[in-house]
Design an enzyme around this catalytic site. Sequence first.
Site, PDB file in Angstrom:
ATOM      1  N   GLU A 283       1.700  -7.738   8.791  1.00  0.00           N
ATOM      2  CA  GLU A 283       1.594  -6.492   9.087  1.00  0.00           C
ATOM      3  C   GLU A 283       2.442  -5.609   8.083  1.00  0.00           C
ATOM      4  O   GLU A 283       2.477  -4.604   7.799  1.00  0.00           O
ATOM      5  CB  GLU A 283       2.245  -6.020  10.670  1.00  0.00           C
ATOM      6  CG  GLU A 283       2.297  -4.679  10.860  1.00  0.00           C
ATOM      7  CD  GLU A 283       0.939  -4.071  11.273  1.00  0.00           C
ATOM      8  OE1 GLU A 283       0.812  -2.872  10.927  1.00  0.00           O
ATOM      9  OE2 GLU A 283      -0.045  -4.714  11.182  1.00  0.00           O
TER      10      GLU A 283
ATOM     11  N   ASP B 234      -8.131   1.718 -25.388  1.00  0.00           N
ATOM     12  CA  ASP B 234      -8.553   1.660 -24.089  1.00  0.00           C
ATOM     13  C   ASP B 234      -8.657   2.922 -23.272  1.00  0.00           C
ATOM     14  O   ASP B 234      -7.497   3.662 -23.818  1.00  0.00           O
ATOM     15  CB  ASP B 234      -8.171   0.468 -23.215  1.00  0.00           C
ATOM     16  CG  ASP B 234      -8.472  -0.949 -23.814  1.00  0.00           C
ATOM     17  OD1 ASP B 234      -9.579  -0.941 -24.334  1.00  0.00           O
ATOM     18  OD2 ASP B 234      -7.796  -1.739 -23.435  1.00  0.00           O
TER      19      ASP B 234
ATOM     20  N   PRO C 279       0.644  -1.257  -0.147  1.00  0.00           N
ATOM     21  CA  PRO C 279       0.131  -0.160   0.188  1.00  0.00           C
ATOM     22  C   PRO C 279       0.857   1.205   0.039  1.00  0.00           C
ATOM     23  O   PRO C 279       0.236   2.506  -0.123  1.00  0.00           O
ATOM     24  CB  PRO C 279      -0.834  -0.051   1.251  1.00  0.00           C
ATOM     25  CG  PRO C 279      -0.506  -1.161   2.100  1.00  0.00           C
ATOM     26  CD  PRO C 279       0.563  -2.061   1.256  1.00  0.00           C
TER      27      PRO C 279
ATOM     28  N   ARG D  16      -3.181  -8.868 -21.080  1.00  0.00           N
ATOM     29  CA  ARG D  16      -4.014  -8.430 -22.213  1.00  0.00           C
ATOM     30  C   ARG D  16      -3.116  -7.524 -23.178  1.00  0.00           C
ATOM     31  O   ARG D  16      -3.601  -7.378 -24.309  1.00  0.00           O
ATOM     32  CB  ARG D  16      -5.389  -7.754 -21.716  1.00  0.00           C
ATOM     33  CG  ARG D  16      -5.165  -6.382 -20.842  1.00  0.00           C
ATOM     34  CD  ARG D  16      -6.131  -5.964 -20.241  1.00  0.00           C
ATOM     35  NE  ARG D  16      -7.401  -5.800 -21.219  1.00  0.00           N
ATOM     36  CZ  ARG D  16      -7.534  -4.668 -22.092  1.00  0.00           C
ATOM     37  NH1 ARG D  16      -6.811  -3.658 -22.114  1.00  0.00           N
ATOM     38  NH2 ARG D  16      -8.569  -4.759 -22.852  1.00  0.00           N
TER      39      ARG D  16
END
Length: 245
Positions: free
Chosen positions: A116, A169, A89, A154
């Site tokens: 953690e 896209d 994160p 992809r």
Amino acid sequence: MQIDILTLFPEMISGVFDSSILKRAHEKGKYQYNLVNFRDYTTNKHQKVDDYPYGGGAGMVLTPQPVFDAVEDVTRESGTKPRVVLMCPQGEPYSQTKAEELAAEEHLVIICGHYEGYDERIRKHLVTDEISIGDYVLTGGELGAMVIVDSVVRLLPDVLGNNASAPEDSFSTGLLEHPQYTRPADFRGMKVPDILMSGDHAKIASWRKKESLRRTYRRRKDLLGKLELSKEDKLLLEEIKREEV
């Protein structure tokens, strides 16, 4: 491309690789994958891969030994120098640009954490990239790894049925994609724009560019600030702003 995913829960990921485009791409030999349970590499007699953090604190931290050994093993087997991605994160926010960058690699190793966090030596001495898929915290890196693999595979040549699909896209051009329509031309009184059925490819291309700019202007103005717009694009954008008043 070779993709190795280091995870304590390979069963979370296997179903994704056995479905849809990822399955077909693998069957066609466009990429190979390997799900590696790095618990298999621990030298701890109790099969532990985590421990309490030095200095105290809540939670457990992944120890470096099994992760280092697993990465070194898959690297040795492939004979390549991989891009080693840490799902975290705290990492760089993931983007289409990053997906395109990773799609150019021959070998990706993705490390999925749990608990953690990671021993800092994993970050500093093993990985090449730290990636986050959003400003939120998940129980582990597996979901993020699946997002990366899907978005990268992809983009490989001949994976999608139409090789023009990926470059058009949303985000690939820096803009959101223009509206799309298909049959029937009139559905409950809701009609397809006449220009799309005109057969005039130049006018259709211009309409799509304008509507792509319009959608980006309405929904993601922040993206426009990052683009170097052509003179034509700027004129179209000025038209849009007048029309949107």
